[in-house]
Design an enzyme around this catalytic site. Structure first.
Site, mmCIF file in Angstrom:
data_model
loop_
_atom_site.group_PDB
_atom_site.id
_atom_site.type_symbol
_atom_site.label_atom_id
_atom_site.label_comp_id
_atom_site.label_asym_id
_atom_site.label_seq_id
_atom_site.Cartn_x
_atom_site.Cartn_y
_atom_site.Cartn_z
ATOM 1 N N GLU A 158 0.705 -1.227 0.001
ATOM 2 C CA GLU A 158 -0.068 -0.107 -0.135
ATOM 3 C C GLU A 158 0.739 1.388 -0.055
ATOM 4 O OE1 GLU A 158 -2.763 0.123 3.256
ATOM 5 O OE2 GLU A 158 -3.751 -2.091 2.666
ATOM 6 N N GLU A 343 -5.376 -8.604 0.602
ATOM 7 C CA GLU A 343 -5.811 -8.216 2.460
ATOM 8 C C GLU A 343 -7.541 -7.871 1.765
ATOM 9 O OE1 GLU A 343 -4.501 -5.131 4.324
ATOM 10 O OE2 GLU A 343 -2.289 -5.632 3.997
#
Ligand code: IFM
Length: 429
Positions: A158, A343
């Protein structure tokens, strides 16, 4: 083989921050500063996974999971982020990888999940272009040690969140509030990714991915203002990180009034756009955007109503995952490699976590629908195996399939753990 896994990150679970030569990371510094995290929580002990990993691996094996996404703490491998590796830190990951392989669990390490060595932050962190090269050196060290057993690698986790929360707004480590001046952090992370892909391949890595956190962007209305604000937000959150790695180009940033992107040098985009074997996607929820925003931003978050919310207050929109996956395929076409959901998960209290079961059930149905709509999906990792240190929220948000009592470190599988185990069993028939 479709991968059914869970995901964790070093600073969120390991603890043992001063052991075996680990150097301080920016999260050690940040979490010890007053007022930075809720109730002053730190990752000093976290889930004590550094000592309890055999129990945690056994929990994964017992659930029938065939993959595990964890992250490697750069400051355990190189205490100051550069130079000779610390032997004991690498030994820890070596033992973990052996234990996973023994149980038939595919290890999928992420090289950077935000715990930058503090010594590198002292040199400017990701605002400093040199960090990209140090990251590749570190990637090479880790891959030389593990790539005989680790086939699947993830470079960054991320980069959007690290840039915006860490350097743009200052709510995560390193706590800088630079707003749009944080933009070089995106570029230097992406450059580090490209250089790390090269280093990993040179050390024998077979499969390399990056993990981006993506969100479907919903305009708050059909007005021209909201539509262009939504485009501007999509550019910052999604395109800025997917376009360069998949297409070798940056999106158009004119909505931000940024004319000069002079930190981008000739040849950088070629380095960033290394061929990948997969794209890791972290999905939590869509984002509804109105325009224009305040503080010089061309957008503002208009919030989503009308959906159930998690304990964190995040809207539960399973179809947003299908929407996202299908839109990635539409935008990138043949440039989109196989996708792994690296995720997806939710924060809820309690061990009888029926809401989490409903959440996972809905999102797994969404990925199946995306597959029917032609998306090449190869894996799904639940965030997270254990309740853990949820960054600025400390231990207040519980994302685990397994409950952790942070006083005693007792692990208790939740109803969702048993549900997932049952689901995986049915898939084997
Ligand atoms: O805990 C985080 C993780 O570190 C990155 N993705 C989102 C999770 C939940 O907030």
């Amino acid at each position: 083989m479709f991968l059914w896994g869970t995901a964790t990150a070093s600073y969120q679970i390991e603890g043992a921050v001063g052991e075996d030569g680990r150097g301080p990371s920016i999260w050690d510094t940040f979490s010890h500063e007053p007022g930075r995290t809720r109730d002053g929580h730190t990752g000093d002990v976290a889930c004590d996974h550094y000592h309890r990993w055999p129990e945690d691996v056994a929990l994964m094996a017992e659930a029938g999971l065939n993959a595990y996404r964890f992250s490697i703490a750069w400051p355990r491998v190189q205490p100051t982020g550069r130079g000779e590796p610390g032997k004991k830190g690498l030994d820890f990951y070596d033992r973990l990888v052996d234990a996973l392989c023994e149980k038939g669990i595919v290890p999928a390490p992420t090289l950077f999940h935000w715990d930058l060595p503090q010594a590198l932050e002292d040199e400017g962190g990701w605002l400093n272009r040199d960090i990209s090269g140090y990251f590749a050196d570190y990637a090479a060290i880790v891959a030389e040690r593990l790539s005989d057993r680790v086939k699947m690698w993830i470079t960054l986790n991320e980069p959007f969140v690290h840039m915006v929360f860490g350097y743009g707004l200052g709510v995560h480590a390193p706590g800088r509030a630079l707003f749009l001046d944080a933009l070089p952090v995106a570029h230097h992370q992406l450059l580090g990714h490209g250089l790390a892909v090269q280093a990993l391949r040179a050390a024998g890595a077979e499969q390399v991915l990056i993990t981006n956190n993506c969100t479907p962007v919903w305009p708050a209305s059909d007005s021209a203002e909201d539509l262009s604000a939504a485009d501007a937000y999509d550019t910052l959150h999604n395109l800025l990180f997917n376009d360069p790695v998949l297409l070798g180009t940056y999106p158009d940033f004119s909505a931000y009034g940024i004319a000069k992107l002079d930190f981008i040098r000739t040849g950088d985009l070629e380095t960033i756009a290394q061929p990948l074997d997969g794209l890791g996607i972290n999905y939590y929820n869509p984002t509804r955007i109105a325009g224009p925003g305040s503080g010089g931003l061309p957008f503002e978050d208009a919030g989503i109503t009308g959906y159930p919310t998690t304990a964190f207050g995040w809207p539960v929109v399973p179809d947003g995952l299908r929407e996202l996956l299908v839109s990635l395929k539409a935008r990138y076409g043949t440039a989109l490699p196989p996708v792994y959901i690296t995720e997806n998960g939710c924060s809820y209290e309690g061990v009888d976590d029926q809401e989490r079961i409903a959440y996972l059930d809905g999102h797994i149905a969404a990925i199946r629908q995306a597959q029917r709509e032609g998306v090449d999906l190869r894996g799904y990792f639940v965030w997270s195996l254990l309740d853990n240190f949820e960054w600025a929220e400390g231990y207040h948000q519980r994302f685990g399939l397994v409950h952790v009592d942070f006083e005693t470190q007792k692990r208790t599988p939740k109803a969702s753990y048993h549900w997932l185990k049952g689901l995986i069993e049915t898939l084997k028939d």
